[in-house]
Motif scaffolding. Structure first.
Motif, PDB file in Angstrom:
ATOM      1  N   LEU A 106       0.931  -1.044   0.061  1.00 21.53           N
ATOM      2  CA  LEU A 106      -0.048   0.131   0.108  1.00 21.53           C
ATOM      3  C   LEU A 106       0.884   1.426  -0.055  1.00 21.53           C
ATOM      4  CD1 LEU A 106      -2.775  -0.406   2.391  1.00 21.53           C
ATOM      5  CD2 LEU A 106      -3.102  -0.216   0.124  1.00 21.53           C
ATOM      6  N   MET A 107       1.842   1.290   0.701  1.00 24.71           N
ATOM      7  CA  MET A 107       2.847   2.382   0.881  1.00 24.71           C
ATOM      8  C   MET A 107       3.179   2.685  -0.476  1.00 24.71           C
ATOM      9  SD  MET A 107       5.926   3.155   3.377  1.00 24.71           S
ATOM     10  CE  MET A 107       7.178   1.866   2.601  1.00 24.71           C
ATOM     11  N   TYR A 108       3.502   1.638  -1.312  1.00 20.46           N
ATOM     12  CA  TYR A 108       4.108   2.202  -2.743  1.00 20.46           C
ATOM     13  C   TYR A 108       3.251   2.662  -3.681  1.00 20.46           C
ATOM     14  CZ  TYR A 108       8.217   0.306  -0.121  1.00 20.46           C
ATOM     15  OH  TYR A 108       9.335   0.333   0.912  1.00 20.46           O
ATOM     16  N   GLU A 109       1.924   2.042  -3.176  1.00 20.34           N
ATOM     17  CA  GLU A 109       0.842   2.519  -4.062  1.00 20.34           C
ATOM     18  C   GLU A 109       0.658   4.058  -3.747  1.00 20.34           C
ATOM     19  OE1 GLU A 109      -2.390   0.577  -5.844  1.00 20.34           O
ATOM     20  OE2 GLU A 109      -2.275  -1.040  -4.718  1.00 20.34           O
ATOM     21  N   TYR A 110       0.720   4.446  -2.489  1.00 17.00           N
ATOM     22  CA  TYR A 110       0.611   5.741  -2.215  1.00 17.00           C
ATOM     23  C   TYR A 110       1.703   6.646  -2.976  1.00 17.00           C
ATOM     24  CZ  TYR A 110      -2.037   4.268   1.981  1.00 17.00           C
ATOM     25  OH  TYR A 110      -3.005   3.954   2.894  1.00 17.00           O
ATOM     26  N   TYR A 111       2.926   6.125  -2.872  1.00 15.49           N
ATOM     27  CA  TYR A 111       4.048   6.686  -3.776  1.00 15.49           C
ATOM     28  C   TYR A 111       3.455   7.117  -5.138  1.00 15.49           C
ATOM     29  CZ  TYR A 111       6.956   6.046   0.281  1.00 15.49           C
ATOM     30  OH  TYR A 111       7.567   6.018   1.495  1.00 15.49           O
ATOM     31  N   ALA A 112       2.864   5.765  -5.888  1.00 17.31           N
ATOM     32  CA  ALA A 112       2.643   6.099  -7.210  1.00 17.31           C
ATOM     33  C   ALA A 112       1.443   6.927  -7.407  1.00 17.31           C
ATOM     34  CB  ALA A 112       2.308   4.481  -7.658  1.00 17.31           C
ATOM     35  N   LEU A 113       0.264   7.048  -6.533  1.00 18.53           N
ATOM     36  CA  LEU A 113      -0.671   8.013  -6.529  1.00 18.53           C
ATOM     37  C   LEU A 113      -0.083   9.208  -6.754  1.00 18.53           C
ATOM     38  CD1 LEU A 113      -3.389   6.616  -4.267  1.00 18.53           C
ATOM     39  CD2 LEU A 113      -3.504   6.669  -6.666  1.00 18.53           C
ATOM     40  N   ALA A 114       0.950   9.730  -5.778  1.00 16.30           N
ATOM     41  CA  ALA A 114       1.386  10.903  -5.594  1.00 16.30           C
ATOM     42  C   ALA A 114       2.193  11.424  -7.059  1.00 16.30           C
ATOM     43  CB  ALA A 114       2.707  11.025  -4.356  1.00 16.30           C
ATOM     44  N   ASP A 118      -1.758  15.926  -7.468  1.00 15.84           N
ATOM     45  CA  ASP A 118      -1.041  16.986  -6.944  1.00 15.84           C
ATOM     46  C   ASP A 118      -1.390  17.094  -5.288  1.00 15.84           C
ATOM     47  OD1 ASP A 118      -0.138  17.755  -9.041  1.00 15.84           O
ATOM     48  OD2 ASP A 118      -1.704  19.463  -9.461  1.00 15.84           O
ATOM     49  N   ASP A 119      -2.557  16.812  -4.804  1.00  8.84           N
ATOM     50  CA  ASP A 119      -2.920  16.855  -3.188  1.00  8.84           C
ATOM     51  C   ASP A 119      -2.117  15.618  -2.667  1.00  8.84           C
ATOM     52  OD1 ASP A 119      -4.772  18.947  -3.793  1.00  8.84           O
ATOM     53  OD2 ASP A 119      -6.470  17.780  -3.604  1.00  8.84           O
ATOM     54  N   LYS A 120      -1.831  14.647  -3.243  1.00 11.15           N
ATOM     55  CA  LYS A 120      -1.188  13.496  -2.514  1.00 11.15           C
ATOM     56  C   LYS A 120       0.291  13.754  -2.632  1.00 11.15           C
ATOM     57  CE  LYS A 120      -4.777  10.187  -3.208  1.00 11.15           C
ATOM     58  NZ  LYS A 120      -5.798  10.941  -3.704  1.00 11.15           N
ATOM     59  N   ARG A 121       0.682  14.451  -3.770  1.00 10.03           N
ATOM     60  CA  ARG A 121       2.297  14.991  -3.906  1.00 10.03           C
ATOM     61  C   ARG A 121       2.540  15.860  -2.601  1.00 10.03           C
ATOM     62  NH1 ARG A 121       2.168  16.764  -8.507  1.00 10.03           N
ATOM     63  NH2 ARG A 121       2.248  15.034  -9.745  1.00 10.03           N
ATOM     64  N   VAL A 122       1.739  16.763  -2.647  1.00 10.12           N
ATOM     65  CA  VAL A 122       1.872  17.883  -1.372  1.00 10.12           C
ATOM     66  C   VAL A 122       1.966  17.080   0.050  1.00 10.12           C
ATOM     67  CG1 VAL A 122       0.959  19.771  -0.371  1.00 10.12           C
ATOM     68  CG2 VAL A 122       0.984  19.666  -2.781  1.00 10.12           C
ATOM     69  N   PHE A 123       1.031  16.189   0.014  1.00  6.68           N
ATOM     70  CA  PHE A 123       1.113  15.382   1.301  1.00  6.68           C
ATOM     71  C   PHE A 123       2.288  14.724   1.324  1.00  6.68           C
ATOM     72  CE2 PHE A 123       0.878  11.197   3.513  1.00  6.68           C
ATOM     73  CZ  PHE A 123       0.121  11.585   4.719  1.00  6.68           C
ATOM     74  N   PHE A 124       2.833  14.142   0.646  1.00  8.47           N
ATOM     75  CA  PHE A 124       4.155  13.403   0.806  1.00  8.47           C
ATOM     76  C   PHE A 124       5.388  14.253   0.944  1.00  8.47           C
ATOM     77  CE2 PHE A 124       2.086   9.404  -0.884  1.00  8.47           C
ATOM     78  CZ  PHE A 124       2.496   8.806   0.384  1.00  8.47           C
ATOM     79  N   GLN A 125       5.432  15.533  -0.054  1.00  6.90           N
ATOM     80  CA  GLN A 125       6.330  16.597   0.301  1.00  6.90           C
ATOM     81  C   GLN A 125       6.151  17.010   1.737  1.00  6.90           C
ATOM     82  OE1 GLN A 125       5.029  18.999  -2.965  1.00  6.90           O
ATOM     83  NE2 GLN A 125       6.556  18.275  -4.670  1.00  6.90           N
ATOM     84  N   ASN A 126       5.245  17.110   2.314  1.00  5.46           N
ATOM     85  CA  ASN A 126       5.305  17.574   3.579  1.00  5.46           C
ATOM     86  C   ASN A 126       5.745  16.694   4.528  1.00  5.46           C
ATOM     87  OD1 ASN A 126       4.100  20.287   2.731  1.00  5.46           O
ATOM     88  ND2 ASN A 126       1.981  19.616   3.095  1.00  5.46           N
TER      89      ASN A 126
END
Length: 198
Positions: A106-114, A118-126
């Motif tokens: 799941l963690m790597y699926e989150y990364y793929a979504l990011a 854009d919203d998920k990318r910002v989440f991971f950047q933060n």
């Protein structure tokens, strides 16, 4: 007599069920009906707490990565030597990941979504900025206290984060690393040996 508030318990029940469904089917294939079935709740209850699959994914991201940040922020308050703090953190993190190994994809699926959202990318950047900031503060503290040599704290922090993420990724994709906890702590010990003050 007032009825007890079970909303938080129900949310966690739904998130637990969603984590299982997503880990088995992936985000794209999973349906809200699958989560309803896995949770044992009604469809109405599911939609009362989460209006869409995306809402569930975001809530899971906050739970999955928020726990890690809580642990890091707690450790940074410790007065122990920085090397000891980091080795404790890595050991705890690795043991936790081993306990939930089936959910790691799941963690790597989150990364793929990011990469696509854009919203998920910002989440991971933060998230990664906070994560790096905590480790960076610890390294700088070790330098200031004379525990470590004068090194580029930014570069060393990035190396530590890459070591954690890379090792866990290799283990997740079934490139088996025997005695993972031992190997991870050994890797970190070797890295810290390189900057240990004389």
């Amino acid at each position: 007599m007032p009825r007890p508030d079970v909303s938080e318990e129900r949310k966690q029940q739904i998130l637990d069920a969603a984590a299982i469904v997503f880990s088995q089917q992936g985000f794209a294939s999973a349906r809200m009906d699958d989560i309803v079935k896995q949770s044992g709740l009604s469809k109405g209850a599911l939609y009362w707490y989460f209006k869409s699959k995306d809402d569930i994914i975001i809530a899971l991201m906050h739970r999955f990565f928020g726990q890690d940040m809580d642990e890091m922020n707690h450790l940074v308050q410790s007065e122990k030597p920085v090397r000891e703090i980091m080795l404790m953190y890595v050991e705890r993190l690795t043991r936790t990941y081993q306990e939930v190994i089936s959910l790691l994809p799941l963690m790597y699926e989150y990364y793929a979504l990011a990469t696509r959202d854009d919203d998920k990318r910002v989440f991971f950047q933060n998230y990664f900025q906070q994560y790096r900031d905590v480790i960076h503060r610890l390294i700088e503290r070790g330098i200031a206290d004379g525990e470590f040599k004068e090194v580029d704290a930014n570069a060393f922090t990035l190396m530590l984060v890459a070591q954690i993420e890379g090792t866990l990724l290799l283990n997740t994709i079934n490139i088996e690393i025997p005695e993972l906890v031992k190997q991870m702590t050994l890797s970190f010990s070797l890295l810290f040996d390189s900057i240990q003050a004389e």
